[in-house]
Design a protein around this motif. Structure first.
Motif, PDB file in Angstrom:
ATOM      1  N   LYS A  43      11.148  75.238  37.069  1.00 16.06           N
ATOM      2  CA  LYS A  43      11.188  74.303  35.565  1.00 16.06           C
ATOM      3  C   LYS A  43      10.118  73.223  35.893  1.00 16.06           C
ATOM      4  N   CYS A  44       9.415  72.727  34.719  1.00 18.76           N
ATOM      5  CA  CYS A  44       8.552  71.933  34.960  1.00 18.76           C
ATOM      6  C   CYS A  44       8.731  71.093  33.613  1.00 18.76           C
ATOM      7  N   THR A  45       8.190  69.835  33.727  1.00 14.80           N
ATOM      8  CA  THR A  45       8.124  68.966  32.387  1.00 14.80           C
ATOM      9  C   THR A  45       7.762  69.836  31.275  1.00 14.80           C
ATOM     10  N   GLY A  46       8.695  69.894  30.260  1.00 10.61           N
ATOM     11  CA  GLY A  46       8.214  70.495  29.167  1.00 10.61           C
ATOM     12  C   GLY A  46       8.571  72.164  29.103  1.00 10.61           C
ATOM     13  N   GLY A  47       9.034  72.616  30.081  1.00 10.70           N
ATOM     14  CA  GLY A  47       9.165  74.222  30.173  1.00 10.70           C
ATOM     15  C   GLY A  47       9.276  74.793  31.624  1.00 10.70           C
ATOM     16  N   MET A  48       8.450  75.718  32.058  1.00  9.00           N
ATOM     17  CA  MET A  48       8.488  76.485  33.215  1.00  9.00           C
ATOM     18  C   MET A  48       7.240  76.801  33.795  1.00  9.00           C
ATOM     19  N   LYS A  49       7.040  77.191  35.101  1.00 10.24           N
ATOM     20  CA  LYS A  49       5.815  77.691  35.841  1.00 10.24           C
ATOM     21  C   LYS A  49       6.397  78.683  36.387  1.00 10.24           C
ATOM     22  N   ILE A  50       5.620  79.885  36.259  1.00 11.64           N
ATOM     23  CA  ILE A  50       5.691  81.046  37.137  1.00 11.64           C
ATOM     24  C   ILE A  50       4.349  81.253  37.995  1.00 11.64           C
ATOM     25  N   THR A  51       4.542  81.151  39.229  1.00 11.11           N
ATOM     26  CA  THR A  51       3.498  81.409  40.203  1.00 11.11           C
ATOM     27  C   THR A  51       3.685  82.982  40.901  1.00 11.11           C
ATOM     28  N   CYS A  52       2.503  83.483  40.867  1.00 15.82           N
ATOM     29  CA  CYS A  52       2.363  84.838  41.285  1.00 15.82           C
ATOM     30  C   CYS A  52       1.374  84.734  42.619  1.00 15.82           C
ATOM     31  N   THR A  92       7.858  83.119  23.518  1.00 18.16           N
ATOM     32  CA  THR A  92       7.202  82.892  22.321  1.00 18.16           C
ATOM     33  C   THR A  92       7.437  81.633  21.790  1.00 18.16           C
ATOM     34  N   MET A  93       8.416  80.908  22.299  1.00 19.91           N
ATOM     35  CA  MET A  93       8.847  79.581  21.952  1.00 19.91           C
ATOM     36  C   MET A  93       8.010  78.597  22.552  1.00 19.91           C
ATOM     37  N   GLY A  94       6.750  78.892  23.520  1.00 10.63           N
ATOM     38  CA  GLY A  94       5.844  77.749  23.833  1.00 10.63           C
ATOM     39  C   GLY A  94       4.461  78.341  24.070  1.00 10.63           C
ATOM     40  N   ALA A  95       3.800  77.433  24.558  1.00 13.83           N
ATOM     41  CA  ALA A  95       2.209  77.870  24.643  1.00 13.83           C
ATOM     42  C   ALA A  95       2.299  78.165  26.293  1.00 13.83           C
ATOM     43  N   CYS A  96       1.646  79.382  26.534  1.00 16.37           N
ATOM     44  CA  CYS A  96       1.505  79.579  27.976  1.00 16.37           C
ATOM     45  C   CYS A  96       0.008  79.711  28.289  1.00 16.37           C
ATOM     46  N   LYS A  97      -0.259  79.067  29.490  1.00 16.82           N
ATOM     47  CA  LYS A  97      -1.590  78.597  30.246  1.00 16.82           C
ATOM     48  C   LYS A  97      -1.461  79.291  31.338  1.00 16.82           C
ATOM     49  N   VAL A  98      -2.668  80.130  31.677  1.00 17.07           N
ATOM     50  CA  VAL A  98      -3.050  80.842  32.751  1.00 17.07           C
ATOM     51  C   VAL A  98      -4.038  80.177  33.841  1.00 17.07           C
ATOM     52  N   GLU A  99      -3.899  79.729  34.996  1.00 16.84           N
ATOM     53  CA  GLU A  99      -4.698  79.424  35.809  1.00 16.84           C
ATOM     54  C   GLU A  99      -4.694  80.165  37.288  1.00 16.84           C
ATOM     55  N   MET A 100      -6.122  80.421  37.529  1.00 13.27           N
ATOM     56  CA  MET A 100      -6.114  81.242  38.906  1.00 13.27           C
ATOM     57  C   MET A 100      -5.840  80.098  40.079  1.00 13.27           C
ATOM     58  N   SER A 111       6.516  73.708  25.838  1.00 13.61           N
ATOM     59  CA  SER A 111       6.587  73.392  24.518  1.00 13.61           C
ATOM     60  C   SER A 111       6.734  71.807  24.177  1.00 13.61           C
ATOM     61  N   GLY A 112       6.485  71.291  23.390  1.00  8.64           N
ATOM     62  CA  GLY A 112       6.700  69.661  23.000  1.00  8.64           C
ATOM     63  C   GLY A 112       7.938  69.608  22.400  1.00  8.64           C
ATOM     64  N   ASP A 113       8.458  70.702  21.567  1.00 15.27           N
ATOM     65  CA  ASP A 113       9.798  70.619  21.022  1.00 15.27           C
ATOM     66  C   ASP A 113      10.995  70.799  21.948  1.00 15.27           C
ATOM     67  N   LYS A 114      12.063  69.800  21.868  1.00 15.98           N
ATOM     68  CA  LYS A 114      12.971  69.753  22.820  1.00 15.98           C
ATOM     69  C   LYS A 114      13.929  70.957  22.851  1.00 15.98           C
ATOM     70  N   ALA A 115      13.958  71.747  21.631  1.00 21.57           N
ATOM     71  CA  ALA A 115      14.908  72.862  21.759  1.00 21.57           C
ATOM     72  C   ALA A 115      13.933  74.017  22.302  1.00 21.57           C
ATOM     73  N   CYS A 116      12.817  74.188  21.982  1.00 18.31           N
ATOM     74  CA  CYS A 116      12.083  75.336  22.743  1.00 18.31           C
ATOM     75  C   CYS A 116      11.944  74.904  24.073  1.00 18.31           C
ATOM     76  N   CYS A 117      11.692  73.768  24.585  1.00 15.68           N
ATOM     77  CA  CYS A 117      11.691  73.396  26.003  1.00 15.68           C
ATOM     78  C   CYS A 117      13.001  73.864  26.578  1.00 15.68           C
ATOM     79  N   ASP A 118      14.308  73.763  26.105  1.00 15.91           N
ATOM     80  CA  ASP A 118      15.477  74.000  26.658  1.00 15.91           C
ATOM     81  C   ASP A 118      15.736  75.631  26.767  1.00 15.91           C
ATOM     82  N   MET A 119      14.991  76.430  25.600  1.00 16.58           N
ATOM     83  CA  MET A 119      15.067  77.829  25.678  1.00 16.58           C
ATOM     84  C   MET A 119      14.133  78.332  26.799  1.00 16.58           C
ATOM     85  N   ILE A 120      13.005  77.696  26.883  1.00 27.08           N
ATOM     86  CA  ILE A 120      12.107  78.039  27.895  1.00 27.08           C
ATOM     87  C   ILE A 120      12.834  77.935  29.370  1.00 27.08           C
ATOM     88  N   GLN A 121      13.449  76.731  29.733  1.00 32.36           N
ATOM     89  CA  GLN A 121      13.928  76.418  30.808  1.00 32.36           C
ATOM     90  C   GLN A 121      15.111  77.351  31.078  1.00 32.36           C
TER      91      GLN A 121
END
Length: 151
Positions: A43-52, A92-100, A111-121
């Motif tokens: 989990k991170c602020t506003g959502g989640m982080k996936i590291t591969c 789909t409830m948030g914006a996903c950004k990919v970094e190498m 997501s900036g929306d509290k409900a969407c952030c809760d779903m992502i987390q």
């Protein structure tokens, strides 16, 4: 030696799949090679982080190329156990950004929306629980498998 997993792609025609060998095409076009990696979700602020992360440089390059090509498509994670899907989270409830990164990639879905952030987390909690119990997790972008983790 590059480590890969074979993943079955979905049937785009919508027709039900069968297990009868005579129905399978000779070239098996519904299979794709996917780099095997180590996956970490947090989990991170506003959502989640996936590291591969990949140990093999060739698999890492392939995964990074797939991420670059598929960036901007819907991000989802499928968790499977014994060949059956246990959980699939479509982010789909948030914006996903990919970094190498030097050994893979990092996908941040927020997501900036509290409900969407809760779903992502909530998805993060569910997928973390699946990984802890031994599920195979596959990160997909635009419906295309990008990397696979066997925990």
């Amino acid at each position: 030696m590059m480590t890969m997993n074979r993943m079955a792609a979905t049937n785009m025609s919508g027709a039900p799949s069968t297990n009868m060998p005579e129905m399978m095409p000779a070239s098996m076009p519904n299979m794709v090679m996917v780099p095997r990696c180590t996956m970490k979700m947090e989990k991170c602020t506003g959502g989640m982080k996936i590291t591969c992360m990949c140990d093999d440089p060739t698999a890492c390059t392939m995964m990074q190329n797939l991420c670059t090509m598929m960036a901007g498509g819907m991000c989802s994670v499928a968790c499977m156990m014994n060949g059956m899907m246990v959980c699939c989270c479509n982010l789909t409830m948030g914006a996903c950004k990919v970094e190498m990164t030097k050994d893979g990639c990092c996908v941040t879905c927020t997501s900036g929306d509290k409900a969407c952030c809760d779903m992502i987390q909530g998805c993060c909690d569910c997928m973390t629980a699946c990984m802890k119990t031994g599920c195979t997790c596959c990160l997909m972008m635009g419906g295309t498998p990008v990397c696979c983790c066997m925990c």
